[in-house]
Design a protein around this motif. Structure first.
Motif, PDB file in Angstrom:
ATOM      1  N   ARG A  90      -4.652   4.452   0.546  1.00  0.00           N
ATOM      2  CA  ARG A  90      -5.566   4.046  -0.517  1.00  0.00           C
ATOM      3  C   ARG A  90      -5.490   4.998  -1.701  1.00  0.00           C
ATOM      4  NH1 ARG A  90     -11.025   4.496   1.302  1.00  0.00           N
ATOM      5  NH2 ARG A  90     -11.522   3.352  -0.610  1.00  0.00           N
ATOM      6  N   GLU A 112      -6.309   5.803   5.375  1.00  0.00           N
ATOM      7  CA  GLU A 112      -6.899   6.374   4.166  1.00  0.00           C
ATOM      8  C   GLU A 112      -5.818   6.872   3.200  1.00  0.00           C
ATOM      9  OE1 GLU A 112     -10.122   6.946   2.830  1.00  0.00           O
ATOM     10  OE2 GLU A 112     -10.452   5.269   4.184  1.00  0.00           O
ATOM     11  N   VAL A 158       0.813  -1.206   0.000  1.00  0.00           N
ATOM     12  CA  VAL A 158       0.000   0.000   0.000  1.00  0.00           C
ATOM     13  C   VAL A 158       0.854   1.266   0.000  1.00  0.00           C
ATOM     14  CG1 VAL A 158      -1.930  -1.125   1.146  1.00  0.00           C
ATOM     15  CG2 VAL A 158      -0.205   0.024   2.518  1.00  0.00           C
ATOM     16  N   GLY A 194      -8.930   6.738  -1.780  1.00  0.00           N
ATOM     17  CA  GLY A 194      -9.449   7.084  -0.458  1.00  0.00           C
ATOM     18  C   GLY A 194      -9.702   8.575  -0.307  1.00  0.00           C
ATOM     19  N   ASN A 202     -16.065   5.921  -0.268  1.00  0.00           N
ATOM     20  CA  ASN A 202     -16.334   4.496  -0.084  1.00  0.00           C
ATOM     21  C   ASN A 202     -17.791   4.236  -0.441  1.00  0.00           C
ATOM     22  OD1 ASN A 202     -17.260   2.017   1.418  1.00  0.00           O
ATOM     23  ND2 ASN A 202     -15.090   1.948   1.937  1.00  0.00           N
TER      24      ASN A 202
END
Length: 358
Positions: free
Chosen positions: A192, A189, A8, A195, A317
């Motif tokens: 992401r 977040e 990530v 995000g 989301n």
């Protein structure tokens, strides 16, 4: 936690070192996002630990900035001393330990952070941070000017002296425990691609929530003033604020923008909303954005997807957006869009034939 192998971190700018001598130089990373010349020197505390170049990184620093927030992950295999060169920092840092411990030495005092406690610190000359072996930590940086601006709005007056947070953060209870949860959420977040960090609208609301919780949950030299403060409710503020929210719901507005539009301080805005709406201004803005998304879905006729409309109003989301939408309206976003399409198509089919030919 092996930060260096975590995929990530592809969203982050990464600096790695495989040899201990690499840590002898100055690394200017943390405040690069603010166009600062401030440098951070990373030095091994125990030279007896020096060894040949490793196959795996022994030090990793990963950063990502978005809006007014800078998030970072740091992993180091060996105990490290960090010092700062330059003027006092323009950012406040809030550190969470994932492994190991850290000690802040600043202005004649020493504060140690573990997994049960964190650090609130502002880089300044003469201060230093000592990190243990096998150390993993996250940092969330915010501009001092942004935090002080919100504090002035909450107090409804200018600051006579700079804001100073107490360095120790006890994650055990109260709003400080809530603060840790929000800091963890921020760093999650920022990992992401799609995000909150990628949505200016959602990021502005998150920044307001984070700063407000920092000022309420972390101890500082204005904490007593905030606890004693009280506002004078005025319904006109609520109406003007909500009108502004509806007009600018698809924009990255901050609570300070809403307070300015309402003609009051942020403290007063919060007070009147709690009194007349039973909610914070941020919660009302969330509801307004749901209403705006509902209106768009009701007239979209399938031209815009649910995901597109959700992101338009800061909901990154889709699943959480759908759940909040259903709680508010009793139907899913897809159902609203489908019903609208059927209704308008049916109305069109009932037009006189001569009009259908136009």
């Amino acid at each position: 936690m092996a930060v260096t192998s975590d995929p990530v971190l592809t969203m982050f700018n990464i600096v790695r070192a495989k040899a201990l001598e690499d840590l002898s130089g100055k690394i200017c990373v943390v405040e690069r996002a603010t166009q600062s010349n401030r440098t951070y020197t990373y030095q091994l505390q125990d030279r007896a630990l020096w060894r040949p170049r490793s196959e795996q990184p022994i030090f990793t620093l990963a950063t990502r900035g978005a809006g007014s927030i800078l998030a970072s992950f740091v992993e180091s295999s060996f105990s490290t001393e960090v010092t700062v060169d330059g003027d006092e920092g323009s950012l406040y840092c809030f550190t969470t330990m994932l492994a190991g411990h850290a000690t802040l030495e600043q202005k004649g005092s020493s504060t140690t952070a573990t997994k049960q406690s964190g650090l609130a610190w502002r880089p300044s000359p003469g201060g230093r941070l000592l990190f243990s072996d096998d150390n993993v930590r996250t940092n969330v940086f915010l501009k001092v000017a942004d935090i002080e601006r919100v504090l002035e709005q909450m107090l409804d007056e200018g600051l006579r002296r700079p804001l100073i947070f107490e360095p120790g953060l006890d994650w055990g209870s109260g709003l400080t425990a809530s603060l840790k949860s929000l800091l963890d959420f921020v760093t999650s977040e920022f990992q992401r691609r799609d995000g909150i960090a990628s949505s200016p609208v959602a990021l502005a609301s998150l920044t307001d929530a984070l700063i407000s919780l920092l000022l309420r949950g972390a101890a500082h030299n204005y904490s007593d003033r905030l606890a004693d403060s009280a506002g004078n409710p005025m319904p006109a503020y609520v109406r003007r604020a909500e009108d502004f929210m509806r007009a600018h719901g698809a924009e990255p507005i901050r609570m300070s923008h809403i307070a300015a539009a309402a003609g009051c301080s942020l403290r007063t805005l919060t007070t009147v909303f709690r009194h007349f709406r039973g909610k914070t201004p941020l919660a009302v803005l969330h509801a307004v954005r749901l209403d705006l998304a509902h209106a768009d879905l009701a007239r979209s006729l399938g031209h815009a997807s649910v995901t597109t409309i959700a992101r338009r109003y800061g909901f990154t989301n889709t699943a959480r957006f759908g759940a909040a939408f259903r709680r508010r309206f009793g139907k899913t976003p897809t159902e609203i869009a489908r019903y609208a399409s059927i209704r308008i198509s049916h109305a069109h089919s009932e037009l006189p034939k001569d009009l259908n030919r136009l």
